[in-house]
Design a protein around this motif. Structure first.
Motif, short mmCIF file in Angstrom:
data_model
loop_
_atom_site.label_atom_id
_atom_site.label_comp_id
_atom_site.label_asym_id
_atom_site.label_seq_id
_atom_site.Cartn_x
_atom_site.Cartn_y
_atom_site.Cartn_z
N ASP A 40 2.26 1.49 -3.59
CA ASP A 40 1.19 1.90 -4.49
C ASP A 40 1.04 3.43 -4.51
O ASP A 40 0.88 4.04 -5.56
CB ASP A 40 -0.12 1.24 -4.04
N THR A 79 -4.46 -2.51 2.68
CA THR A 79 -3.62 -3.14 1.67
C THR A 79 -4.27 -3.03 0.31
O THR A 79 -5.42 -2.59 0.19
CB THR A 79 -3.39 -4.62 2.02
N ASN A 80 -3.51 -3.39 -0.71
CA ASN A 80 -4.06 -3.58 -2.05
C ASN A 80 -3.66 -4.94 -2.61
O ASN A 80 -3.78 -5.18 -3.80
CB ASN A 80 -3.59 -2.46 -3.00
N ASP A 81 -3.13 -5.79 -1.71
CA ASP A 81 -2.68 -7.13 -2.09
C ASP A 81 -3.87 -8.09 -2.06
O ASP A 81 -4.43 -8.36 -1.00
CB ASP A 81 -1.59 -7.60 -1.12
N TRP A 82 -4.23 -8.62 -3.22
CA TRP A 82 -5.39 -9.50 -3.32
C TRP A 82 -5.16 -10.79 -2.55
O TRP A 82 -6.06 -11.29 -1.86
CB TRP A 82 -5.68 -9.80 -4.79
N ASN A 141 -9.28 -2.94 1.66
CA ASN A 141 -8.58 -3.12 0.39
C ASN A 141 -8.85 -1.90 -0.48
O ASN A 141 -9.99 -1.65 -0.87
CB ASN A 141 -9.04 -4.41 -0.30
N ILE A 142 -7.80 -1.17 -0.80
CA ILE A 142 -7.97 0.06 -1.56
C ILE A 142 -8.42 -0.23 -2.98
O ILE A 142 -9.06 0.61 -3.63
CB ILE A 142 -6.65 0.87 -1.55
N ASN A 143 -8.10 -1.43 -3.49
CA ASN A 143 -8.57 -1.80 -4.82
C ASN A 143 -10.09 -1.97 -4.85
O ASN A 143 -10.75 -1.63 -5.84
CB ASN A 143 -7.90 -3.08 -5.29
N ASN A 144 -10.63 -2.51 -3.77
CA ASN A 144 -12.09 -2.64 -3.69
C ASN A 144 -12.76 -1.27 -3.66
O ASN A 144 -13.83 -1.07 -4.24
CB ASN A 144 -12.49 -3.44 -2.46
N ASN A 168 -5.42 -10.20 1.14
CA ASN A 168 -6.82 -10.00 1.47
C ASN A 168 -7.53 -11.33 1.68
O ASN A 168 -8.32 -11.50 2.62
CB ASN A 168 -7.49 -9.21 0.34
N ASP A 192 -5.50 3.95 -11.36
CA ASP A 192 -6.04 3.19 -10.23
C ASP A 192 -5.57 1.75 -10.21
O ASP A 192 -6.05 0.94 -9.42
CB ASP A 192 -7.58 3.22 -10.25
N ILE A 228 0.83 -1.20 0.00
CA ILE A 228 0.00 0.00 0.00
C ILE A 228 0.87 1.26 0.00
O ILE A 228 0.49 2.29 -0.55
CB ILE A 228 -0.97 0.00 1.22
#
Length: 383
Positions: A176, A265-268, A283-286, A271, A321, A173
């Motif tokens: 990123d 985090t942004n790690d799938w 999760n920042i991606n979510n 997660n 993104d 994160i």
């Protein structure tokens, strides 16, 4: 260090016991010595016996201490506070009751019964303090005028249950970089917590021999320095480390359990692992996925191809993104800004994938077709 301290304590206790009780044995055995020499012998024998006992019991005591520390680390500060407070209250009540018992000079009643009362009262005090946490919290809040009305207690309970003070940042994160923009918006509350083992991993990546890894690591350190310098939200460094755990992801989970925090985090993959550990994750991606505008076929984007794809001369680019864009014939435009046209989009568990092709790949064909249709057909010359 722990072993040495435990053995030292055993030796001191043994010396004290030898000083008080060995003279009785010498009198029973009719042994007569110089008084000063006899005191030294009592101290030495008692310390030696208990030091030998400590050699066999040290490991067991350390293992038991670690289990107790691990259990206490999992408990909330409120749990420990009220448990300790009510335990002390129980001990004070037991001492007050035991005062007249000590004066009776009746065997068992003047020595054994007070000890039993202390154990019983302290146990029930601890149980009363730890099993009625919500009642104690609501009581003190009403006394302080915070809540004002008793019926708000359920709301407070729900709020305390869902609120986590510490937001723990992982390595990905920080690399990123979007966490800085998210913090500036004010959507994250509480305190950002960065463990030292995450900082060491960033430093290791920044010192890597590969240029790409080195740039990523330095970017993560720069983002961390910006967060600390601008002080948008409180940020703390944690010295907590788990020597028995090797992987950084597992250490993050253990730290989150210990401080009752949330991992950002942004790690799938991380997660997915956290979901089985009863730890909350942001999760920042979510978040980006939920706020991302829909990309429709035919829309044009400007991207930079950063690496080769897997099939058909493909190239891979990324949106701001983190969305992956697979570009047809993208291998011929490495590290170049390129206008592409979206052909399709695919949603997967790991994220969103966009398929596109360069705009000029069809522009020339269309222009040639258009020009050929506009030109008049040439007439054949006749003699």
């Amino acid at each position: 260090m722990r072993k040495g301290f435990i053995r030292f304590v055993f030796a001191v206790v043994g010396a004290a016991i030898g000083f008080y009780y060995l003279p009785v044995i010498w009198i029973a055995m009719n042994v007569h010595m110089q008084h000063s020499l006899l005191i030294f012998i009592d101290l030495f024998i008692g310390a030696l016996i208990f030091w030998l006992l400590s050699l066999a019991m040290t490991d067991w005591i350390i293992a038991g201490t670690k289990r107790v520390e691990k259990y206490l680390a999992k408990q909330s500060p409120i749990y420990l506070f009220f448990g300790s407070l009510l335990t002390i209250v129980g001990l004070v009540m037991a001492v007050l009751i035991s005062v007249p018992l000590w004066r009776t000079n009746i065997p068992v009643i003047d020595n054994i019964l007070p000890i039993l009362l202390m154990l019983i009262f302290s146990y029930f005090g601890f149980r009363l303090g730890t099993t009625r946490l919500d009642d104690w919290r609501n009581f003190f809040q009403r006394r302080a005028g915070v809540e004002g009305q008793a019926q708000i207690g359920d709301v407070t309970k729900q709020k305390d249950k869902n609120y986590h003070h510490y937001k723990i940042l992982d390595t990905n994160i920080l690399i990123d970089g979007r966490i800085y923009d998210l913090v500036k918006t004010g959507f994250l509350e509480g305190t950002l917590l960065v463990p030292n083992f995450v900082l060491y991993e960033l430093q290791y990546i920044a010192d890597s021999g590969e240029s790409i890894k080195r740039v990523r690591g330095r970017r993560g350190l720069d983002i961390l320095n910006k967060l600390r310098k601008e002080k948008i939200v409180p940020i703390e460094m944690s010295d907590e480390d788990f020597d028995d755990i090797k992987e950084v992801d597992s250490k993050l989970i253990a730290l989150a359990k210990k401080v009752d925090g949330v991992i950002v985090t942004n790690d799938w993959n991380l997660n997915k692992v956290i979901q089985f550990q009863n730890v909350k994750v942001l999760n920042i991606n979510n978040l980006a996925k939920s706020l991302r505008p829909r990309v429709i076929p035919g829309e044009q984007l400007e991207v930079q191809v950063v690496k080769k794809g897997t099939e058909r001369q493909q190239g891979v680019a990324y949106l701001d993104d983190g969305t992956m864009v697979v570009v047809e014939d993208g291998r011929f435009y490495m590290n170049q800004q390129l206008m592409v046209e979206v052909t399709s989009a695919l949603q997967t568990d790991a994220g969103r994938m966009i398929f596109a092709r360069p705009v000029h790949s069809t522009k020339g064909i269309n222009d040639r077709a258009h020009n050929s249709s506009d030109q008049p057909k040439s007439k054949k010359k006749t003699d």
